[in-house]
Design an enzyme around this catalytic site. Structure first.
Site, short mmCIF file in Angstrom:
data_model
loop_
_atom_site.label_atom_id
_atom_site.label_comp_id
_atom_site.label_asym_id
_atom_site.label_seq_id
_atom_site.Cartn_x
_atom_site.Cartn_y
_atom_site.Cartn_z
N SER A 71 21.52 46.66 13.18
CA SER A 71 20.75 47.84 12.78
C SER A 71 20.45 47.98 11.28
CB SER A 71 21.48 49.10 13.26
OG SER A 71 22.69 49.26 12.52
N ASP A 93 11.42 54.55 13.96
CA ASP A 93 10.08 54.75 13.37
C ASP A 93 9.68 53.56 12.51
OD1 ASP A 93 11.93 55.13 11.32
OD2 ASP A 93 10.98 56.94 10.52
N GLU A 94 10.66 52.70 12.15
CA GLU A 94 10.35 51.59 11.24
C GLU A 94 9.40 50.58 11.88
OE1 GLU A 94 13.64 50.13 8.93
OE2 GLU A 94 14.72 52.00 9.18
N TYR A 145 14.43 43.31 10.71
CA TYR A 145 15.03 44.32 11.61
C TYR A 145 13.94 45.03 12.40
CZ TYR A 145 16.59 48.99 12.96
OH TYR A 145 16.81 50.16 13.67
N LYS A 159 13.04 45.12 16.49
CA LYS A 159 12.99 46.34 17.32
C LYS A 159 11.60 46.49 17.96
CE LYS A 159 15.75 49.11 17.79
NZ LYS A 159 16.88 49.23 18.75
P1 NAD Z 1 25.24 50.67 14.57
O1 NAD Z 1 25.01 49.40 13.81
O2 NAD Z 1 26.11 51.72 13.98
O3 NAD Z 1 25.85 50.33 16.02
C1 NAD Z 1 25.38 49.28 16.81
C2 NAD Z 1 26.37 49.11 17.96
O4 NAD Z 1 25.86 48.06 18.82
C3 NAD Z 1 27.77 48.67 17.52
O5 NAD Z 1 28.75 49.39 18.23
C4 NAD Z 1 27.82 47.19 17.88
O6 NAD Z 1 29.13 46.71 18.15
C5 NAD Z 1 26.92 47.16 19.12
N1 NAD Z 1 26.33 45.82 19.35
C6 NAD Z 1 25.69 45.06 18.45
N2 NAD Z 1 25.32 43.89 19.03
C7 NAD Z 1 25.72 43.95 20.31
C8 NAD Z 1 25.61 43.08 21.43
N3 NAD Z 1 25.02 41.86 21.29
N4 NAD Z 1 26.12 43.45 22.63
C9 NAD Z 1 26.73 44.66 22.77
N5 NAD Z 1 26.89 45.52 21.74
C10 NAD Z 1 26.37 45.18 20.53
O7 NAD Z 1 23.79 51.22 14.89
P2 NAD Z 1 23.26 52.73 14.97
O8 NAD Z 1 22.87 53.17 13.61
O9 NAD Z 1 24.20 53.50 15.78
O10 NAD Z 1 21.90 52.51 15.80
C11 NAD Z 1 21.92 52.51 17.21
C12 NAD Z 1 20.50 52.26 17.73
O11 NAD Z 1 19.62 53.27 17.23
C13 NAD Z 1 19.91 50.93 17.28
O12 NAD Z 1 19.20 50.39 18.36
C14 NAD Z 1 18.97 51.31 16.14
O13 NAD Z 1 17.89 50.41 16.06
C15 NAD Z 1 18.51 52.68 16.59
N6 NAD Z 1 18.11 53.60 15.51
C16 NAD Z 1 18.95 53.79 14.45
C17 NAD Z 1 18.56 54.71 13.44
C18 NAD Z 1 19.47 54.99 12.28
O14 NAD Z 1 19.06 55.74 11.38
N7 NAD Z 1 20.68 54.47 12.23
C19 NAD Z 1 17.34 55.38 13.55
C20 NAD Z 1 16.53 55.14 14.66
C21 NAD Z 1 16.93 54.24 15.64
P1 TYD Z 2 18.89 52.67 4.75
O1 TYD Z 2 19.99 53.66 4.92
O2 TYD Z 2 19.25 51.22 4.65
O3 TYD Z 2 17.86 52.94 5.93
P2 TYD Z 2 16.38 52.27 6.19
O4 TYD Z 2 16.20 51.10 5.31
O5 TYD Z 2 16.53 51.87 7.62
O6 TYD Z 2 15.40 53.36 5.94
O7 TYD Z 2 18.06 53.04 3.45
C1 TYD Z 2 17.46 54.31 3.28
C2 TYD Z 2 16.67 54.28 1.98
O8 TYD Z 2 17.60 54.12 0.91
C3 TYD Z 2 15.71 53.11 1.89
O9 TYD Z 2 14.55 53.52 1.16
C4 TYD Z 2 16.47 52.08 1.07
C5 TYD Z 2 17.30 52.94 0.13
N1 TYD Z 2 18.60 52.34 -0.29
C6 TYD Z 2 18.94 52.26 -1.64
O10 TYD Z 2 18.16 52.69 -2.53
N2 TYD Z 2 20.12 51.69 -1.98
C7 TYD Z 2 21.00 51.20 -1.05
O11 TYD Z 2 22.07 50.67 -1.45
C8 TYD Z 2 20.66 51.32 0.33
C9 TYD Z 2 21.59 50.80 1.40
C10 TYD Z 2 19.46 51.90 0.67
#
Ligand code: NAD
Ligand code: TYD
Length: 349
Positions: free
Chosen positions: A96, A137-138, A161, A165
């Site tokens: 992610s 949204d990315e 990434y 997705k």
């Molecule tokens: P995260 O990295 O915190 O967690 C990912 C989880 O998936 C972990 O528990 C990991 O062990 C598990 N995983 C990874 N590879 C695996 C595999 N091959 N088999 C089984 N399990 C596996 O991620 P997150 O931030 O919780 O994001 C979860 C989902 O939401 C992702 O699909 C991400 O693209 C999506 N998403 C995240 C955000 C955000 O802001 N974090 C926003 C929109 C969508």
């Molecule tokens: P991030 O949390 O990695 O989410 P995403 O890239 O999926 O949006 O980053 C959020 C914003 O913060 C993005 O514009 C990148 C910036 N950023 C920094 O400026 N410094 C950092 O060390 C990180 C991890 C992100």
């Protein structure tokens, strides 16, 4: 919130030990009490981002099962679907983090693309009644100073990434078209909240500031993200699971656009730390300038809207990290140190 579909009994959550997945499972089993008759099966490989501690409070809950396995393992996926008589899947499991995808994209293609295809095929064979693909949204790319992403915005991912997705989303779409598969895609903006791995902006900056370490702001820090509390996102995913239409896409956003620098200053103020911790570092290659979500479709069709104000959500999130030092220390003392040095060229204090 409407009542659950009565047909849902056994729900498989992939990636339930990560940040959003663990908040989603907790929402299902504790906060809402909506799915009292359901069993939740968490299927997780426990990569660096998966942490069983994130759900330790649910140990002993007989509605919760954990399966330690990889979504790329077709046999394990199918066996799990059959053993637990799964009728709905909520697919969070993914690699992610954008910066890690720039260092090495191969695990992203493997898990996010191939893993999703393996999961889809198994679900099709077994015949699940719902499959929610949790996306981002990315996949839409970057916005200029004005305008919003709608569900109709063409996909134009800019990082490995987001490309992985978008590929997974297109596979889900194709299965809906070709096989009448009951897939639903959700696309959410940047989440924040408890249990987020500290590689992402908000928990990275909170944990660095707590340790009086520099906050590495990429480029000019004027990039804009739309921040949403993880529980609001989870409520959206649940609404899509219960009331979404197969074949449809739903965007979720926090209606909270902020420049990274403004967010950083706010964080420092909440933490009572000095602005001098801000350090400008080399920009991320291909760095998207602005994300902003039009989530009117989710409001109209799922009766969903974000409820947690950024001020309240951020203060509670800071409080959570301040109160969970052991959780942070265990992460900051492990493999994360190597990643940090590779990414930022300096040691984690
Ligand atoms: P995260 O990295 O915190 O967690 C990912 C989880 O998936 C972990 O528990 C990991 O062990 C598990 N995983 C990874 N590879 C695996 C595999 N091959 N088999 C089984 N399990 C596996 O991620 P997150 O931030 O919780 O994001 C979860 C989902 O939401 C992702 O699909 C991400 O693209 C999506 N998403 C995240 C955000 C955000 O802001 N974090 C926003 C929109 C969508
Ligand atoms: P991030 O949390 O990695 O989410 P995403 O890239 O999926 O949006 O980053 C959020 C914003 O913060 C993005 O514009 C990148 C910036 N950023 C920094 O400026 N410094 C950092 O060390 C990180 C991890 C992100």
């Amino acid at each position: 919130m409407s009542q659950p579909r009565s047909s849902l009994k056994n729900i498989l959550v992939t990636g339930g030990s990560g940040f959003i997945g663990s908040n989603f499972i907790r929402l299902l089993l504790t906060d809402e009490g909506l799915l009292d008759d359901c069993r939740i099966v968490n299927y997780d490989k426990l990569t660096y981002a998966g942490n069983p501690e994130n759900l330790s409070d649910l140990e002993g809950d007989e509605r919760y099962e954990f399966v330690h396995a990889d979504i790329c393992d077709a046999e394990a996926v199918e066996r799990t679907l059959k053993t637990y008589e799964i009728d709905a899947v909520v697919h969070f499991a993914a690699e992610s983090h954008v910066d890690r995808s720039i260092l090495d994209s191969s695990p992203f293609i493997h898990t996010n693309v191939v893993g999703t295809q393996i999961l889809l095929d198994a679900c099709r064979r077994v015949g699940v009644s719902r499959f929610v693909q949790v996306s981002t949204d990315e996949v839409y790319g970057s916005l200029p100073a004005s305008g919003f992403f709608t569900e109709e915005t063409p996909l134009a991912p800019n990082s490995p990434y987001s490309a992985s997705k978008a590929s997974a989303d297109l596979l889900v779409r194709s299965y809906c078209q070709t096989f009448d598969f009951p897939g639903i895609i959700t696309r959410c903006s940047n989440n924040y909240g408890p249990y987020q791995f500290p590689e992402k902006l908000i928990p990275l900056f909170i944990t660095n500031a707590m340790n009086d370490q520099p906050l590495p702001v990429y480029g000019d820090g004027r990039q804009i993200r739309d921040w949403i509390h993880v529980v609001d996102h989870c409520r959206g995913v649940l609404a899509a699971l219960l009331n979404g239409q197969p074949g449809q896409v739903y965007n979720f956003g926090g209606l909270c656009e902020l420049e990274n620098l403004v967010l950083t200053s706010t964080l420092l103020r909440v933490l009572g730390k000095p602005e001098s911790l801000i350090t400008f570092v080399k920009d991320r290659p291909g760095h998207d300038r602005r994300y902003a979500i039009d989530c009117r479709k989710a409001a109209e069709e799922l009766a969903w809207q974000p409820q947690i104000s950024f001020k309240q959500g951020l203060e509670e999130t800071v409080e959570w990290y301040l109160s969970n030092n052991e959780w942070i220390s265990r992460i900051r003392s492990g493999d994360y140190r190597k990643y940090y040095e590779q990414q930022y060229g300096q040691r984690l204090g």
